[in-house]
Design a protein around this motif. Structure first.
Motif, PDB file in Angstrom:
ATOM      1  N   GLU A  82     -47.084 -12.295  25.008  1.00 36.20           N
ATOM      2  CA  GLU A  82     -48.169 -12.480  25.986  1.00 36.20           C
ATOM      3  C   GLU A  82     -47.917 -11.655  27.248  1.00 36.20           C
ATOM      4  O   GLU A  82     -48.825 -10.983  27.769  1.00 36.20           O
ATOM      5  N   SER A  85     -48.227  -7.940  26.605  1.00 34.97           N
ATOM      6  CA  SER A  85     -49.639  -7.578  26.522  1.00 34.97           C
ATOM      7  C   SER A  85     -50.248  -7.451  27.919  1.00 34.97           C
ATOM      8  O   SER A  85     -51.079  -6.590  28.170  1.00 34.97           O
ATOM      9  N   LYS A  86     -49.793  -8.291  28.833  1.00 36.12           N
ATOM     10  CA  LYS A  86     -50.326  -8.275  30.198  1.00 36.12           C
ATOM     11  C   LYS A  86     -49.822  -7.082  31.001  1.00 36.12           C
ATOM     12  O   LYS A  86     -50.580  -6.443  31.731  1.00 36.12           O
TER      13      LYS A  86
END
Length: 580
Positions: A82, A85-86
């Motif tokens: 996560e 991805s950010k």
């Protein structure tokens, strides 16, 4: 996948969380889990099949056990994915730069969405870092130099990283029926501190001519492959996830020795060896040593046969750099190089008194398990306050604690009281002489102000070794392999003065340092310096683990007689700089 890899992924996740301004307690929980995974003797990959086994590891709770299981099954964990991805994977590369921690990376991201080394370099060139908190001219120049050093090292891998990859591949390859032997060649076999790629030579029934197709397909199916570069009848080249290029060659047994000699190198060694062969009427290739006149094979199955046919002694791979080894082997005059079994004591290690992870007694028991006769406990001094360095009062208490544990060992091992005392910016030592005089082993080391000029750093270290309590100069050039270049200094002047005073110089065997380098070790021997090899262990599993350092000593042609801690305990102490 192993404990070290799993722990690394937990630490990466903690770094990303810190950049993301996550709760401090949550960040610490991931770091504690990483530490627990790294220290446990349980193989967490195997244990991941049974949650109860993971929960039995101190420091691992239910959520962390779930994360371990995710890593083993997918190679990552949901939170890490996560955050990547950010922010993008470029932030993890930024963290590889010297002095670039999560807080600084977060600052760069918040200030200008700087998320990669290239973007950071562009921002420096454009002057966009000026005015940011903690970004003065000196810091910006330090970051610029860090980028330059990092870019020079891209494509190189530390010796321990290359060997870890070789070990994993070897295990995989040997599981295939008909593969009987796997040998790393190239710079890894020669023990160089870094490797640009990895050569693996494979032989066995599955590698015989006309029988390699199945073995080639098996190699190409290795789960750790990132991309395949080439695949032929007897060779597969690919990158693994870290970017390291691997070349696997499947060879018939009857030419294995010739191939091993050829692919071990170095190039300069091989050129000189081929010239010798030609003068003797032979031609030498990766397939064989053959006669020039009728092309009949003289030797090929083993390296020993090839060197013997060339009227030379076989030589250890670490020596093959065309530095006189061919001439020495032809004269039957090769030295007996040092081996790990020659070392009797480890005299640079840290405990829970400063930044170590284990007690005095635990470090001693680990040393006993490894067959050592003595150790020195050398925790940090007070200048390193962030890692609980010792002031004078605590240092005296620590000496008493060390002496007490030494008595409790009842002769099973000797424990010397010591300190790794900081060399301050002006060359003064970080503790009073009255306290240092009570230590058996005083290691003086630089841990700060690396940016000093050559003249300043040289004068600083010279003043430190002049102190009559200094007995060993720790990691003398301050380098961290592929992360930090040596600081500027006149090493020759320092080594010569150490030799005059009887101050030993350390070869720090940690694969992150390997300081002194092989070249500098040769220089140290030439100047008459005493040399000590140490692990700089901060945890029990590292005590006595100096195989990478031993390879550097061997590359420098050092013998047991060149290294102080091949001596028994009493003789070792007597060989250190005499007390004035």
């Amino acid at each position: 996948m192993d404990n070290i890899t799993v722990a690394h992924l937990f630490n990466e996740t903690a770094d990303l969380m810190e950049i993301d301004a996550a709760d401090t307690f949550r960040v610490r929980s991931y770091r504690r889990a990483a530490e627990a995974i790294e220290q446990t003797t349980v193989d967490v990959v195997t244990a991941s099949a049974d949650t109860a086994q993971l929960l039995a590891i101190a420091g691992i709770g239910k959520s962390m056990a779930t994360n371990i299981q995710a890593i083993v099954s997918t190679g990552s964990m949901p939170l890490r994915d996560e955050l990547l991805s950010k922010y993008g994977a470029g932030l993890l590369e930024l963290l590889k730069l010297p002095s670039m921690g999560p807080k600084t990376v977060a600052l760069l991201w918040d200030a200008g969405r700087i998320g990669s080394i290239d973007q950071l370099a562009d921002a420096i060139d454009a002057g966009r870092l000026k005015g940011l908190p903690r970004m003065g001219e000196k810091q910006i120049e330090k970051i610029r130099k860090g980028i330059e050093d990092y870019r020079r090292s891209v494509g190189r891998f530390r010796i321990d990283e290359a060997e870890d990859a070789a070990d994993r591949l070897t295990t995989y390859l040997l599981a295939f029926e008909g593969i009987e032997r796997v040998t790393p060649a190239g710079s890894l076999r020669r023990g160089r501190e870094t490797a640009g790629d990895l050569d693996l030579l494979v032989t066995g029934a599955a590698c015989a001519p006309l029988h390699t197709e199945a073995a080639v397909e098996y190699v190409a199916a290795y789960p750790g492959i990132k991309d395949i570069i080439a695949k032929g009848e007897n060779k597969v080249s690919f990158h693994i996830a870290t970017g390291l290029q691997v070349d696997v060659r499947l060879l018939p047994s009857d030419c294995y020795g010739a191939a091993l000699q050829y692919f071990t190198g170095s190039k300069a060694h091989n050129v000189s060896l081929r010239q010798r062969a030609l003068k003797m009427g032979y031609t030498l290739s990766e397939w064989s040593l053959s006669r020039l006149d009728d092309e009949s094979i003289v030797a090929s199955a083993t390296e020993e046969e090839i060197y013997a046919a060339l009227q030379m002694d076989w030589m250890p791979p670490e020596m093959r750099e065309n530095l006189g080894e061919i001439e020495a082997a032809a004269k039957r005059a090769l030295p007996r190089l040092i081996e790990a079994k020659d070392i009797r004591g480890d005299v640079h290690m840290h405990t829970t008194a400063s930044d170590g992870k284990n007690s005095i007694a635990e470090m001693a028991e680990a040393a006993i398990d490894r067959g050592l006769q003595y150790i020195a406990i050398t925790d940090h001094s007070k200048n390193l306050a962030m890692i609980n360095g010792l002031d004078e009062k605590r240092a005296l208490e620590h000496i008493a604690n060390i002496r007490e544990v030494d008595k409790q060992m009842e002769g099973r091992i000797r424990i010397f009281a010591g300190i790794e005392v900081d060399i301050l910016a002006d060359g003064a030592l970080d503790l009073d002489d009255e306290v240092l005089a009570q230590m058996d082993v005083v290691i003086a080391s630089v841990h700060s102000r690396f940016e000093q000029s050559k003249d300043e750093m040289t004068a600083r270290i010279l003043r430190a070794v002049e102190n009559p309590n200094t007995r060993i100069l720790g990691h003398p050039t301050g380098r961290q392999i592929l992360r930090r270049e040596p600081y500027q200094l006149d090493l020759g002047a320092i080594l010569r003065r150490c030799a005059e005073l009887g101050v030993a110089v350390e070869h720090n065997a940690s694969p992150e340092r390997l300081d002194l380098s092989d070249r500098d070790l040769r220089f140290a021997k030439e100047t008459g310096c005493k040399i000590s090899i140490n692990t700089d262990a901060h945890v029990t599993r590292v005590v006595g683990e100096w195989k990478y350092g031993i390879r550097q000593l061997r590359r420098a042609w050092l013998t047991p007689g060149d290294i102080l801690n091949t001596l028994p305990p009493t003789e070792f102490l007597a060989a250190l700089r005499p007390r004035s």
